[in-house]
Write a protein that holds these residues in place. Structure first.
Motif: not given
Lengths: 248, 293, 289
Positions: C39-43, C280, C282-285
């Protein structure tokens, strides 16, 4: 990391967005148990959880205010929230700063006179930080307060922008925020568009650029308001449906 | 019954352009316009406009029957936690004394307050009056129906649904006293503060209220404690879980709904403990679509 | 904030004796729990556990650092647990944080739960440090079990980047090249333990206590056990003593319960893995409007 340009000639930022584009926002309200209100606010990779307990009897009677409720804020940034693991102690300047900002932002907006000698406790946890953290905190707190049914005169919506590389950019991520440009974080009252709180980190900004940046950020706040209002309405509708549902 | 669809509003939304409405709960005057301050449903009664929240702390009304926990014993009064914006006050003069006589409270009474109610005790009381300006709620237990909630030896079940969102088990006599309208709005608070670990006694016997009278102010309650039978415990647990299901799914909690879930769980041959699993919860309320819990 | 009147305590204790607890569970039944990972893509690995009202988030991050002097060929694991609410009056927040952190640190960093030699990059010089940070957002009892389940799930989700040691520019120096995510590796969680807390109430043993039940217990034993019933740690809490014969019984009980829990968790994790939607990462901006 060396970045030569934050906005390339085609007008795209490093994550592919346009200058005025917001990141994807997701909102979840009321999923935490045993608290009066809670909200999860996700903006791109930034993820903030806010929860509210109150209004309730003040725990520490010496802090009680005779004619209105008083707000207490607790803020925590998870050590895994930033790219590089950072442990922030409770006395950290940044922690105290954010607590103070939240308190000052919401004190005039909440109808605290309705609850004399009570306490409203706000808890904020940053689960992931990728820029725009203070804004996300303000937005999450607004939603959590609404979820708790605490009366407020309007939504408080916040957004962050930066003037970087001679461009005004909206909804900064971590890289854009730490690039050394001038940063403006503003929070507005949605209906009146009155600015209720600003924080700035200015490095020699020309007046006209500042005006442009302010307009951009205020516009960003309005757009975020639309999303927040929509989420709130959906949630209320859901609750109404469950409550009036008949069991067969 | 209100046939028109209920209007949902969010904070800051303008309620009406007309200026001759009175402001009720959840409404404020901003720039000469009546605006909502909470997210909820608009209610217009004659010229009074208010917004009812779908979720909030207990909003007291005189005459409400509530369940509370004694928080503090102070001089000549107790502070009672009732899930509201303030702890309620139960003054020494507002309770029935053990001997049942109406008399002036003596200093002995003041010193023996803990013999009546002490910290952490659960009581059932009625809201006597409310001081809005100072945000104070006053309770009384001046009736045989009210008082400390303790275990009795029982053969029947009794259920109390406190209007403030806490459940014990009430006799059917008190249930009609809870305004049906209030029930709709208020009883779902159990979902935010799930203190349903109270014992339950579900009764259909109106005389049951009277049976709870005996005022006992003896500390050693374990002497009087008689155990429940397995069967009774099963019923209690099943009732408790039924209420839990309703509260988790944010539905109104009233005796009818509880009974429906209760009997459904029996007909589905569900074990009580399995009632709380998400799939089973859905089956119990007959939900057609998949809902995220 | 959690208190009970005498009557309520009696009721709970008697219920435990009669083997029908407040929510109809028997003494040995575990509540329903759900788990989400990634759930935390930066980890490097993360998980979120919901066990009744308990909500726990775990984030695992890897950093390159130096090994400890005592174990120069091993990597390091550091666990830290933070409870954001004071979950009971008896133990204050700080004490609770310390107790859980200490237990978790012991069982996970001992070297047998996870093969620490796999975390070594260059013997005596460089190694991976695995930081396991736990955030308890809300507690509904049985925190040790909950935290350990969340940690195991996060470890399952963790990917360690592949690295290569190359000589640096100057002689004697080294550089570490980190390959990108596609080449990261999983951690072997076969021997990762979880905690099973067994509490004693009036001579009876109970598993998975709720917040209210915890106010009625005499003492409890936290047993860290892996899926093959190997013990990783035992810790006793509470004032009452436990007889040594009961102790063996309790540990056997914990072993059985532990097996079940591991099996439940593993199947939940497998299920999630299968249904994982690749979003999680995918860069979906794209703006929503």
């Amino acid at each position: 990391m060396e970045i030569s340009e934050y906005v390339n000639p085609e007008g795209l930022r490093i994550d592919g967005r346009r200058r005025k584009e917001l990141r994807k926002i997701e909102i979840e309200m009321g999923k935490l148990e045993q608290v009066d209100g809670s909200a999860l606010f996700v903006e791109g990779f930034t993820r903030v959880m806010a929860s509210v307990c109150g209004p309730k009897e003040v725990e520490n009677r010496s802090k009680a205010v005779e004619d209105k409720a008083f707000i207490s804020v607790e803020f925590l940034s998870a050590t895994f929230s930033t790219r590089k693991r950072t442990k922030m102690s409770k006395k950290d300047r940044r922690v105290l700063e954010i607590c103070s900002i939240i308190r000052k932002t919401f004190e005039p907006v909440l109808q605290l006179e309705l609850f004399p000698e009570s306490e409203i406790s706000i808890f904020i946890q940053v689960l992931q930080a990728d820029g725009g953290v203070e804004s996300a905190c303000i937005n999450a707190v607004t939603l959590a307060l609404i979820d708790a049914g605490i009366p407020m005169i309007d939504f408080v919506c916040s957004c962050t922008g930066t003037y970087l590389d001679s461009f005004c950019i909206l909804d900064t991520n971590f890289i854009e925020e730490t690039a050394g440009g001038s940063i403006l974080i503003a929070a507005i009252l949605a209906k009146s568009k009155k600015v209720v709180s600003t924080q700035m980190k200015i490095s020699r900004l020309k007046m006209e650029n500042f005006t442009e940046l302010l307009e951009l950020v205020v516009d960003g706040c309005s757009r975020i308001y639309d999303l927040m209002e929509d989420a709130t309405r959906k949630r209320t509708k859901e609750q109404l449906n469950s409550q009036t549902a008949l069991i067969k | 019954m209100i046939n028109e669809p209920q209007r949902i509003v969010t904070p800051g939304e303008i309620l009406t352009q007309e200026s001759d409405f009175l402001r009720g709960h959840g409404v404020s005057l901003q720039n000469n316009q009546l605006t909502a301050t909470i997210s909820g449903v608009v209610e217009k009664v004659n010229k009074l406009v208010s917004v009812e929240p779908l979720k909030s702390r207990y909003n007291p009304h005189v005459g409400d029957i509530v369940i509370g926990r004694i928080n503090e014993v102070m001089r000549k009064k107790w502070k009672v936690e009732v899930n509201s914006t303030q702890n309620a006050i139960l003054s020494l003069s507002a309770i029935i004394l053990p001997d049942g006589i109406q008399r002036r409270r003596t200093s002995t009474d003041e010193m023996n307050m803990r013999n009546f109610y002490k910290e952490d005790d659960l009581i059932c009381a009625e809201v006597q009056k409310i001081q809005w300006q100072e945000n104070k709620i006053f309770l009384h237990t001046r009736s045989l129906k009210y008082g400390k909630l303790k275990i009795r030896s029982i053969d029947y079940l009794l259920l109390i649904l406190g209007v403030n969102g806490y459940c014990w088990i009430s006799s059917p006599e008190t249930v009609p006293k809870i305004d049906k309208k209030n029930t709709d709005k208020n009883n779902w608070w159990v979902s935010t503060h799930q203190k349903t670990d109270f014992e339950k006694d579900l009764s259909t016997d109106p005389k049951s209220a009277k049976l709870r009278i005996r005022k006992r102010f003896i500390d050693d309650e374990s002497q009087r404690y008689k155990s429940f039978t397995q069967e009774m415990r099963e019923k209690i647990a099943r009732t408790r879980n039924s209420i839990f299901v309703l509260s988790t799914l944010n539905m109104t909690i009233d005796p009818i709904a509880i009974m429906k879930i209760y009997s459904k769980s029996l007909s589905l041959q569900l074990e009580s403990k399995d009632m709380l699993e998400p799939n089973n919860m859905m089956n119990l309320i007959d939900a057609k679509e998949e809902e995220k819990i | 904030m959690d208190r009970l009147s005498f009557s309520e305590q009696c009721f709970i204790i008697q219920g435990i004796k009669d083997n029908i607890r407040n929510d109809a569970r028997t003494r040995l039944d575990y509540r329903y729990f759900s788990i989400e990972t990634g759930i935390l893509p930066q980890t490097n690995g993360s998980s979120r556990l919901r066990l009744a009202g308990t909500e726990i988030v775990v984030g695992i991050k890897t950093e390159i650092g130096e090994p400890l002097k005592e174990s120069p060929n091993d990597g390091r694991i550091e666990v830290s647990v933070e409870c954001t609410f004071s979950t009971s009056e008896r133990r204050s927040k700080e004490v609770l944080n310390q107790e859980i952190t200490a237990m978790m640190q012991k069982i996970y960093s001992g070297g047998k739960a996870i093969d620490l030699t796999n975390l070594s990059i260059l013997k005596e010089k460089k190694c991976w440090i695995l930081y396991i940070d736990v955030l308890v957002l809300r507690s509904d009892g049985n925190l040790f079990d909950g935290v350990s389940l969340a940690i195991k799930a996060a470890l399952f989700n963790t990917r360690i980047p592949k690295v290569q040691v190359v000589p640096g520019e100057r002689s004697g120096e080294i550089e570490i090249e980190v390959f990108d995510e596609q080449q990261s590796e999983k951690i072997n969680i076969k021997n990762v333990p979880i905690c099973v807390t067994i509490s004693q109430v009036s001579g009876f043993v109970v598993i998975d206590t709720t917040v209210y039940e915890e106010l009625c217990i005499d003492s409890s034993l936290v047993v860290a056990i892996d899926s093959s019933s190997n013990l990783f740690g035992i810790r006793k809490y509470g004032n009452d003593g436990i007889e040594s014969s009961s102790l063996i019984e309790i540990i056997n009980l914990a072993s059985k319960a532990g097996q079940n829990l591991h099996a439940r968790l593993d199947s939940l994790l497998q299920f999630e893995e299968k249904n994982r939607i690749q979003n999680s990462l995918d860069l979906d901006f794209i703006h929503q409007k």
